[in-house]
Design an enzyme around this catalytic site. Structure first.
Site, PDB file in Angstrom:
ATOM      1  N   ASP A  87      -2.189   1.292  -5.441  1.00 35.94           N
ATOM      2  CA  ASP A  87      -3.098   1.553  -4.325  1.00 35.94           C
ATOM      3  C   ASP A  87      -2.225   1.765  -3.087  1.00 35.94           C
ATOM      4  OD1 ASP A  87      -5.468   1.453  -2.626  1.00 35.94           O
ATOM      5  OD2 ASP A  87      -4.753  -0.539  -2.059  1.00 35.94           O
ATOM      6  N   ASP A 120     -10.174  -2.045  -5.634  1.00 34.98           N
ATOM      7  CA  ASP A 120      -9.170  -1.942  -6.696  1.00 34.98           C
ATOM      8  C   ASP A 120      -9.540  -2.770  -7.927  1.00 34.98           C
ATOM      9  OD1 ASP A 120      -7.462  -0.346  -5.079  1.00 34.98           O
ATOM     10  OD2 ASP A 120      -6.764  -2.146  -4.055  1.00 34.98           O
TER      11      ASP A 120
END
Length: 640
Positions: free
Chosen positions: A338, A541
């Site tokens: 990420d 996430d």
């Protein structure tokens, strides 16, 4: 009830229930520890003349320690119509007791009880992130009716209903803005560090936060189908999927149990008829076989090594949630990262300040910071903090201030009108021409720009960026040395993603990713490359962390990310990932050594027993001795 008896009570029924709720998840572990105490007592009394009392303690250890695993083994046997390792361990323990070796039988029960307690604890922990996600979803909303607004439960809303979302509230459902303008913090969905301006006809998502403007939203999806609900569903789905290694172990388990029990059964009869053994000798050899064939050394081949590696990692700021995740790390082919809060710091910082010639920089920046200090917007706070730190300026109080939602802010300072905000807010043509097109140049590097105009003339341009962590480039280089591909998955636009990817040094990147997009990309990577890890820190996430073979969370990340992940970097140091991979590879080598050794010893013991050269005491020494050796070999990982 007397005051003395009250003092001896353990509280009110409510307190007792609370106590039981706290103890219940740890019941198996408590039972295992109690059985361990009874084993110790049984061993101590066996050294004296109290054989009967010793047997009583051993029986208590068998019942208390083995109840949970025996119950599980029997239920699974009935359900699957197939014997399992739980049943084999129980048979082995009972078999050792039958031939007089109570201590060995009780220890087998104890080891298995502890492993069962750890499994139960892990299962309970895995449910926490779902609860945390559920808490992020608002349960109530302001329904707009002909007579005004009324608060209703989200589940009662229908597609087409209009709801009012006030500043500071979470968006209760997916929908489209029909009235108003605001800034929305979409970090929970996209991971964007900077809030997004939303106006009429723009889409909003459940679970995001409305920062500064009241908006009316028309509901477009039922609460059960919102993007946020999909995140929850994706996490649950990914957690329910079994890894290939787990499926292999389950298949091996059934085969192993069948083979051992079949051979033990044959050993109880065949030697008597074919080799002329006495019934006593035949039964004795069958019981020895059941003991030496029990997979204690095989179990110990993995658990101590895993725990040692986990302890080693913890000392270096790497928290592993189980040995299986360590094993998966050794097979990694690629790692997806990420961006916000992982490769970058997750907070915008001022990178450039351009002040029009003729203006005093400190004076202009002080006025800008004084105005921005009235806002809680992340960009405003970043500018204010920068001016205070770098210029040591004393802020002033504006004469008046007006927030123009979605565009910027107007203020009056010492008789002058100031505008601070987007290029369009101060004049698109003026902004584009400022400092020979500096606006376009800064934007091409993925930076967010804020203009300040005084009485209609641009006074300053401030550029901000979510900067890459200092250790990011080094960490990615270490991973490349291990032959691992690196990919950045981000909710940012293509331009910003490209700039960050180049600066960080990732192999490739994919921009404009929603949580479900990240999951899809990870599944593609798993199909094409093999074992894949995901590194992230936010709620958005969580599905990707759960989908990856190994989920790695940043220590300062959200609770959901921390709970969902398999590995946590406690100090947010990305360089630790390479260390974790090296530790994983060493653990894999040691586990392979242990497995080969333990299987070899079992085969030798079985052959020696069949040849009648192995008596039970030597069988126990060989069996327990091999277990101790593989444990000691595993403990080497504590010092690596």
């Amino acid at each position: 009830m007397s005051s003395q008896s009250k003092a001896l009570s353990i509280g009110t029924p409510k307190e007792q229930n609370h106590f039981l709720e706290k103890v219940k998840p740890h019941a198996e572990l408590i039972a295992a520890l109690i059985s361990g105490v009874f084993i110790l007592l049984g061993w101590l009394f066996s050294k004296g003349d109290s054989d009967t009392l010793s047997v009583v303690f051993y029986l208590l250890a068998f019942v208390i320690g083995g109840f949970a695993k025996a119950k599980e083994g029997i239920e699974e046997t009935i359900e699957n119509k197939e014997l399992n390792v739980e049943m084999l361990m129980i048979f082995a323990a009972v078999g050792s007791a039958i031939i007089g070796y109570w201590t060995e039988g009780a220890i087998l029960i104890f080891i298995f009880a502890v492993s069962g307690a750890l499994e139960t604890y892990t299962m309970n922990k895995s449910q926490k992130e779902i609860s945390a996600l559920m808490e992020m979803q608002p349960e109530e909303a302001w329904l707009v009716t002909s007579s005004g607004e009324k608060k209703v439960h989200v589940s009662t809303l229908d597609i087409g209903d209009r709801i009012l979302i006030k500043p500071g509230e979470r968006v209760p459902t997916d929908g489209v803005i029909v009235k108003g303008t605001t800034s929305i913090d979409e970090a929970a969905i996209s991971g964007e560090a900077v809030p997004v301006t939303k106006e009429a006809n723009d889409e909003v998502f459940a679970g995001t936060v409305n920062i500064n403007g009241a908006v009316t939203v028309e509901m477009t999806k039922p609460s059960s189908e919102t993007l946020f609900q999909k995140i929850i569903d994706l996490v649950q789905s990914a957690q329910s999927e079994k890894s290939p290694s787990q499926l292999f172990i389950e298949r091996f388990e059934g085969t192993y149990v069948k083979v051992v029990l079949a051979v033990v059964f044959l050993m109880m009869f065949v030697p008597h008829f074919l080799l002329g053994w006495s019934w006593t000798e035949t039964f004795y050899r069958a019981m020895v076989l059941l003991v030496v064939a029990s997979p204690c050394a095989l179990v110990a081949s993995i658990m101590p090594a895993s725990l040692s590696a986990i302890s080693n990692g913890a000392r270096h700021g790497i928290l592993f949630k189980g040995g299986a995740h360590l094993e998966n790390l050794s097979n990694l082919k690629a790692i997806a990262f990420d961006k916000t809060g992982t490769l970058t710091k997750g907070k915008p910082v001022v990178t450039d300040t351009l002040v029009t010639e003729g203006y005093d920089e400190k004076e202009v920046m002080t006025v800008i910071a004084s105005i921005e200090n009235q806002s809680n917007h992340p960009l405003a706070q970043a500018i204010t903090g920068h001016v205070r730190r770098e210029l040591k300026a004393d802020l002033i109080q504006p004469d008046s201030l007006e927030d123009v939602s979605g565009w910027g802010v107007k203020a009056a300072v010492d008789g002058s009108e100031w505008k601070i905000g987007k290029a369009e807010f101060v004049g698109k043509e003026l902004a584009t021409a400022f400092e020979n097109g500096a606006y376009s140049e800064l934007a091409s590097h993925g930076k967010t720009t804020v203009f300040a105009a005084k009485d209609g003339e641009i006074a300053a341009l401030i550029a901000l960026k979510d900067i890459v962590r200092q250790e990011t480039a080094e960490a990615l280089q270490l991973l490349k040395q291990e032959g691992i591909e690196t990919i950045m998955l981000t909710g940012d636009n293509e331009k910003t993603a490209r700039a960050i990817a180049k600066e960080a040094g990732v192999t490739s990147f994919i921009a404009e990713c929603l949580p479900e997009t990240k999951v899809e990309e990870l599944k593609k990577l798993k199909n094409h490359i093999g074992t894949v890890a995901m590194v992230g820190d936010g709620i958005n996430d969580a599905p990707a962390l759960a989908t990856a073979n190994v989920g790695i969370a940043m220590g300062e990340g959200t609770d959901v990310a921390l709970e969902t992940a398999d590995v946590v970097l406690m100090k947010n140091d990305l360089t630790r990932i390479a260390e974790a991979i090296k530790l994983s590879k060493k653990m894999k080598r040691i586990v392979q050594q242990n497995v080969v050794f333990s299987i070899g010893v079992i085969m030798i013991l079985i052959a020696s027993n069949f040849l009648q050269v192995l008596d039970l005491p030597y069988g126990v020494i060989g069996h327990e001795g091999s277990t101790i050796l593989v444990i000691l070999n595993g403990l080497r990982l504590l010092r690596s």
